[in-house]
Scaffold this active site. Structure first.
Site, PDB file in Angstrom:
ATOM      1  N   ASP A  69     -15.860 -15.317 140.557  1.00  0.00           N
ATOM      2  CA  ASP A  69     -16.269 -16.057 141.888  1.00  0.00           C
ATOM      3  C   ASP A  69     -14.775 -16.736 142.492  1.00  0.00           C
ATOM      4  O   ASP A  69     -14.721 -17.972 142.442  1.00  0.00           O
ATOM      5  CB  ASP A  69     -17.307 -17.256 141.694  1.00  0.00           C
ATOM      6  CG  ASP A  69     -17.547 -18.093 142.929  1.00  0.00           C
ATOM      7  OD1 ASP A  69     -17.252 -17.809 143.964  1.00  0.00           O
ATOM      8  OD2 ASP A  69     -17.979 -19.086 142.824  1.00  0.00           O
ATOM      9  N   GLN A 177     -22.920 -18.367 136.612  1.00  0.00           N
ATOM     10  CA  GLN A 177     -22.497 -19.653 136.619  1.00  0.00           C
ATOM     11  C   GLN A 177     -23.543 -20.498 136.509  1.00  0.00           C
ATOM     12  O   GLN A 177     -24.242 -21.308 137.311  1.00  0.00           O
ATOM     13  CB  GLN A 177     -21.754 -20.037 138.007  1.00  0.00           C
ATOM     14  CG  GLN A 177     -20.646 -19.261 138.481  1.00  0.00           C
ATOM     15  CD  GLN A 177     -20.284 -19.089 139.875  1.00  0.00           C
ATOM     16  OE1 GLN A 177     -21.177 -19.251 140.953  1.00  0.00           O
ATOM     17  NE2 GLN A 177     -19.066 -19.549 140.360  1.00  0.00           N
ATOM     18  N   ARG A 207     -10.387 -31.929 144.554  1.00  0.00           N
ATOM     19  CA  ARG A 207     -11.719 -31.657 145.541  1.00  0.00           C
ATOM     20  C   ARG A 207     -12.967 -31.520 145.002  1.00  0.00           C
ATOM     21  O   ARG A 207     -12.798 -30.488 143.651  1.00  0.00           O
ATOM     22  CB  ARG A 207     -11.115 -30.211 146.334  1.00  0.00           C
ATOM     23  CG  ARG A 207     -12.316 -29.516 147.196  1.00  0.00           C
ATOM     24  CD  ARG A 207     -12.138 -28.171 147.508  1.00  0.00           C
ATOM     25  NE  ARG A 207     -13.168 -27.533 148.077  1.00  0.00           N
ATOM     26  CZ  ARG A 207     -13.975 -26.699 147.627  1.00  0.00           C
ATOM     27  NH1 ARG A 207     -14.040 -26.472 146.199  1.00  0.00           N
ATOM     28  NH2 ARG A 207     -14.729 -25.947 148.283  1.00  0.00           N
ATOM     29  N   ASP A 209     -15.918 -29.916 144.206  1.00  0.00           N
ATOM     30  CA  ASP A 209     -16.477 -28.493 144.295  1.00  0.00           C
ATOM     31  C   ASP A 209     -17.973 -28.821 144.311  1.00  0.00           C
ATOM     32  O   ASP A 209     -18.456 -29.238 143.376  1.00  0.00           O
ATOM     33  CB  ASP A 209     -16.206 -27.336 143.429  1.00  0.00           C
ATOM     34  CG  ASP A 209     -16.714 -26.364 143.758  1.00  0.00           C
ATOM     35  OD1 ASP A 209     -16.491 -25.517 145.015  1.00  0.00           O
ATOM     36  OD2 ASP A 209     -17.718 -25.750 143.094  1.00  0.00           O
ATOM     37  N   TYR A 213     -24.744 -30.992 143.855  1.00  0.00           N
ATOM     38  CA  TYR A 213     -26.090 -30.330 143.358  1.00  0.00           C
ATOM     39  C   TYR A 213     -26.090 -30.894 141.834  1.00  0.00           C
ATOM     40  O   TYR A 213     -26.730 -30.159 141.185  1.00  0.00           O
ATOM     41  CB  TYR A 213     -25.747 -28.868 143.310  1.00  0.00           C
ATOM     42  CG  TYR A 213     -25.388 -28.294 144.736  1.00  0.00           C
ATOM     43  CD1 TYR A 213     -26.612 -28.483 145.549  1.00  0.00           C
ATOM     44  CD2 TYR A 213     -24.173 -27.585 145.095  1.00  0.00           C
ATOM     45  CE1 TYR A 213     -26.193 -28.047 146.988  1.00  0.00           C
ATOM     46  CE2 TYR A 213     -23.789 -27.304 146.187  1.00  0.00           C
ATOM     47  CZ  TYR A 213     -24.869 -27.486 147.462  1.00  0.00           C
ATOM     48  OH  TYR A 213     -24.716 -27.045 148.669  1.00  0.00           O
ATOM     49  N   GLU A 251     -16.560 -31.851 148.704  1.00  0.00           N
ATOM     50  CA  GLU A 251     -17.256 -30.633 149.428  1.00  0.00           C
ATOM     51  C   GLU A 251     -18.700 -30.681 149.463  1.00  0.00           C
ATOM     52  O   GLU A 251     -19.472 -30.366 148.461  1.00  0.00           O
ATOM     53  CB  GLU A 251     -16.771 -29.311 148.611  1.00  0.00           C
ATOM     54  CG  GLU A 251     -17.327 -28.266 149.396  1.00  0.00           C
ATOM     55  CD  GLU A 251     -17.919 -27.007 148.614  1.00  0.00           C
ATOM     56  OE1 GLU A 251     -18.164 -26.068 149.403  1.00  0.00           O
ATOM     57  OE2 GLU A 251     -18.031 -27.092 147.670  1.00  0.00           O
ATOM     58  N   HIS A 318     -11.588 -20.901 152.339  1.00  0.00           N
ATOM     59  CA  HIS A 318     -11.613 -19.670 151.517  1.00  0.00           C
ATOM     60  C   HIS A 318     -13.031 -19.172 151.534  1.00  0.00           C
ATOM     61  O   HIS A 318     -13.441 -18.081 151.128  1.00  0.00           O
ATOM     62  CB  HIS A 318     -11.048 -19.750 150.166  1.00  0.00           C
ATOM     63  CG  HIS A 318     -12.007 -20.772 149.259  1.00  0.00           C
ATOM     64  ND1 HIS A 318     -12.228 -22.305 149.494  1.00  0.00           N
ATOM     65  CD2 HIS A 318     -12.719 -20.575 148.438  1.00  0.00           C
ATOM     66  CE1 HIS A 318     -12.883 -22.630 148.872  1.00  0.00           C
ATOM     67  NE2 HIS A 318     -13.375 -21.970 148.056  1.00  0.00           N
TER      68      HIS A 318
HETATM   69  C1  NOJ Z   1     -17.759 -23.733 146.605  1.00  0.00           C
HETATM   70  C2  NOJ Z   1     -16.576 -23.032 146.772  1.00  0.00           C
HETATM   71  O1  NOJ Z   1     -15.958 -23.296 147.653  1.00  0.00           O
HETATM   72  C3  NOJ Z   1     -16.914 -21.405 146.809  1.00  0.00           C
HETATM   73  O2  NOJ Z   1     -15.960 -20.764 146.870  1.00  0.00           O
HETATM   74  C4  NOJ Z   1     -17.819 -21.235 145.406  1.00  0.00           C
HETATM   75  O3  NOJ Z   1     -18.245 -19.892 145.394  1.00  0.00           O
HETATM   76  C5  NOJ Z   1     -18.878 -22.105 145.107  1.00  0.00           C
HETATM   77  N1  NOJ Z   1     -18.583 -23.312 145.338  1.00  0.00           N
HETATM   78  C6  NOJ Z   1     -19.246 -22.181 143.990  1.00  0.00           C
HETATM   79  O4  NOJ Z   1     -18.438 -22.502 142.666  1.00  0.00           O
END
Ligand code: NOJ
Ligand code: CA
Length: 555
Positions: A69, A177, A207, A209, A213, A251, A318
């Site tokens: 990922d 994951q 950041r 991520d 959740y 995020e 991205h």
């Molecule tokens: C958010 C990230 O920006 C994305 O690229 C990723 O696939 C997901 N989180 C899972 O980690």
């Protein structure tokens, strides 16, 4: 290099005036001809980023990972992926950025790990051991049935069965994951230690991520649940205590009312910044609809943010251009406009880059970028968009817009000396967007290039603090194809700027209810006077198609 040579400012709210640049290590510059960008390449390109006018670099994960990922599947939080270089290379990169006055923000991915992480391997094979409870395990796959699936194109359930343990584990993203179990205090401690590890090295922020959740409770949605906010506040408190001046950006792709919760409250502050997911898709909507109405109402709906906080505004990153924050009708319309090929879609969004989305049309690109630099908050640029790079929709998933940076018109666009078939992803190869047409070297000497436009705009913006820290007040426009707002200095000192953007494809005449009578206005870019408000404080303007202006209000 020791700390005494670091030249970044000591201003605690530095992130409010910063321009951020997101770049993945593997995409920027390969220095050992293995086809992958590396930290030595990042070091080589620091001068370029400084020349461009970047204040802070955001690096997506560069840690040990099976890369299923894009590195967001972390197998070891404390190890640099050897393909990208060594820890010493990272340290040198960080010091080099600081020496040039640039900060470095890294991704902090704590919702989940890779299934290759040793915690998960221990958890599945030794349920009663120290890591047995690090993940969310159940005997059946029926719990938390209210929780939506995020990766709708690849996953059919948030549960996956593990043969070794004979149980199901919870995952919000790919099934490789597994989500960490934040109900377990040992997980908190482990995550805090990783944060300290990188803060101790000197990174300027994280950041966060996939931050909504962290916790999921029965009957709820698993998004923005109260204990998730409590955990973020705990992380923030640790940072304020032990590493003041470092920053957190959330995020959280959530509706306006929910996303502001990630700033926390005065008693329990959380993030300094949050990405402005609600506003982003409305910019793209307005560009095609020719009306600013949706954007105006989204901006109007945005709740106040606490003192010292800042939005992170962005056009692309991205990931896919997510369409989660628009209505079903708007989404259908946007798919029609921006995703003429079905394969351009992914999950609830569109996997394309900025320039191809906007027809590679400078008027649209300049309008979108000028708006990005004007909105309240700090802009986040995505590498390659400063030269108008294209995408490759024949690549899988979000790799479409993660291709190598195009430096020159030479072999592999100057990205790598490896054989073309050894690159982590091929370069874009179309006539319009291949490296022969789009590259840094050919744009540098051309004052009219999008690269120099971006650089000039960043330099202009840097001189006007109001864009970082000022207030924003919407201005009523007589024509709904026009968006206008005033950015005024927070302290009352400094320039006040009227920002005007026309989404119309035809020339329009517009009256703007600026408010103050007999004020002259000066165009920031050309330096020319453009008129004055009348007795009632109204400014009449003729706007070219897709025009934008920054107008300083005179005395
Ligand atoms: C958010 C990230 O920006 C994305 O690229 C990723 O696939 C997901 N989180 C899972 O980690
Ligand atoms: Ca390399």
């Amino acid at each position: 290099m020791n700390n005494s040579t670091i030249t970044v400012s000591t201003e605690p709210e530095w992130y409010r005036k910063a321009v951020f640049y997101e770049v993945m290590v593997r995409s920027f510059q390969d220095t050992n001809a293995d086809g992958y960008g590396d930290f030595r390449g990042m070091i080589e390109k620091l001068d370029y980023l400084q020349w461009l006018g970047i204040d802070a670099i955001w690096l997506p994960p560069f840690f040990q990972s099976p890369l299923r990922d894009g590195g967001y599947d972390i197998a070891d939080y404390r190890a640099v992926l050897p393909t990208y270089g060594s820890m010493a290379d990272f340290d040198e990169f960080l010091a080099g950025a600081h020496a040039r006055g640039m900060r470095v923000v890294i991704d902090f991915v704590i919702n989940h790990t890779s299934d290759q992480h040793e915690w998960f391997q221990a958890s599945r094979t030794d349920p009663t051991g120290p890591y047995g409870d690090f993940y969310v395990w159940r005997d059946t796959d029926t719990a938390f049935s209210n929780v939506r699936i995020i990766f709708t194109d690849t996953e059919t359930s948030n549960w996956a069965y593990d043969e070794a343990r004979g149980q199901y584990y919870w995952h919000r993203f790919f099934s490789h994951q597994p989500d960490l179990n934040f109900e377990n205090p040992a997980v908190h401690d482990a995550v805090m230690d990783i944060a300290r590890f990188w803060l101790e090295k000197g990174v300027d922020g994280f950041r966060l991520d996939a931050i909504p959740y962290l916790y999921v409770t029965e009957g709820n949605t698993g998004e923005s649940e109260p204990p998730t906010h409590e955990f973020i506040a705990k992380l923030r408190a640790m940072m304020d205590r032990e590493y003041p001046g470092r920053m957190l950006v959330a995020e959280a792709c959530q509706q306006p009312q929910e996303v502001v919760d990630y700033f926390g409250s005065p008693e329990a502050p959380e993030c300094h910044m949050a990405f402005n997911f609600p506003v982003m898709p409305h910019i793209f909507y307005s560009l095609r609809a020719g009306t600013a109405a949706g954007l105006v109402s989204t901006l109007r709906e945005l709740p106040e943010t606490p003192q010292g906080s800042a939005w992170g505004v962005f056009l692309r990153n991205h990931d896919e251009l997510t369409l989660e924050m628009v209505t079903d009708e708007q989404r259908a319309q946007m798919y029609e406009w921006y995703s003429p090929e079905p394969r351009m879609k992914v999950n609830v969004g569109i996997r394309r880059r900025l320039a191809p989305l906007l027809d590679n049309d400078r008027a649209q690109l300049d309008l979108a970028n000028a708006l990005l630099l004007s909105l309240p908050g700090s802009p986040f640029l995505y590498y390659g968009d400063e030269i108008g790079m294209g995408d490759d929709i024949w690549l899988d998933d979000r790799d479409a817009s993660r291709t190598p940076m195009q430096w020159t018109d030479g072999a592999n666009g100057g990205f790598s000396e490896a054989p073309a078939d050894a690159l982590y992803l091929p370069l874009v190869s179309t006539e319009t967007f291949g490296p022969h047409a789009v590259n840094v070297a050919s744009q540098e000497p051309n004052p009219a290039s999008i690269l120099n436009w971006t650089r000039d705009m960043l330099a202009l913006r840097r001189r006007m603090d109001v864009f970082g820290t000022g207030t924003m007040t919407l201005v009523e426009a007589s024509n709904d194809s026009v968006l206008s707002f005033v950015r005024a200095p927070e302290s009352g000192r400094g320039d006040t700027v009227l920002c005007v953007f026309s989404f119309a494809t035809e020339p329009v005449a517009v009256e703007l209810a600026v408010g103050s009578p007999h004020v002259t206005l000066l165009d920031v870019v050309s330096g020319a006077p453009v008129g004055a408000t009348d007795d009632s404080g109204t400014l009449a303007l003729e706007l070219a198609p897709r025009a934008w202006h920054w107008l300083v209000l005179g005395p």
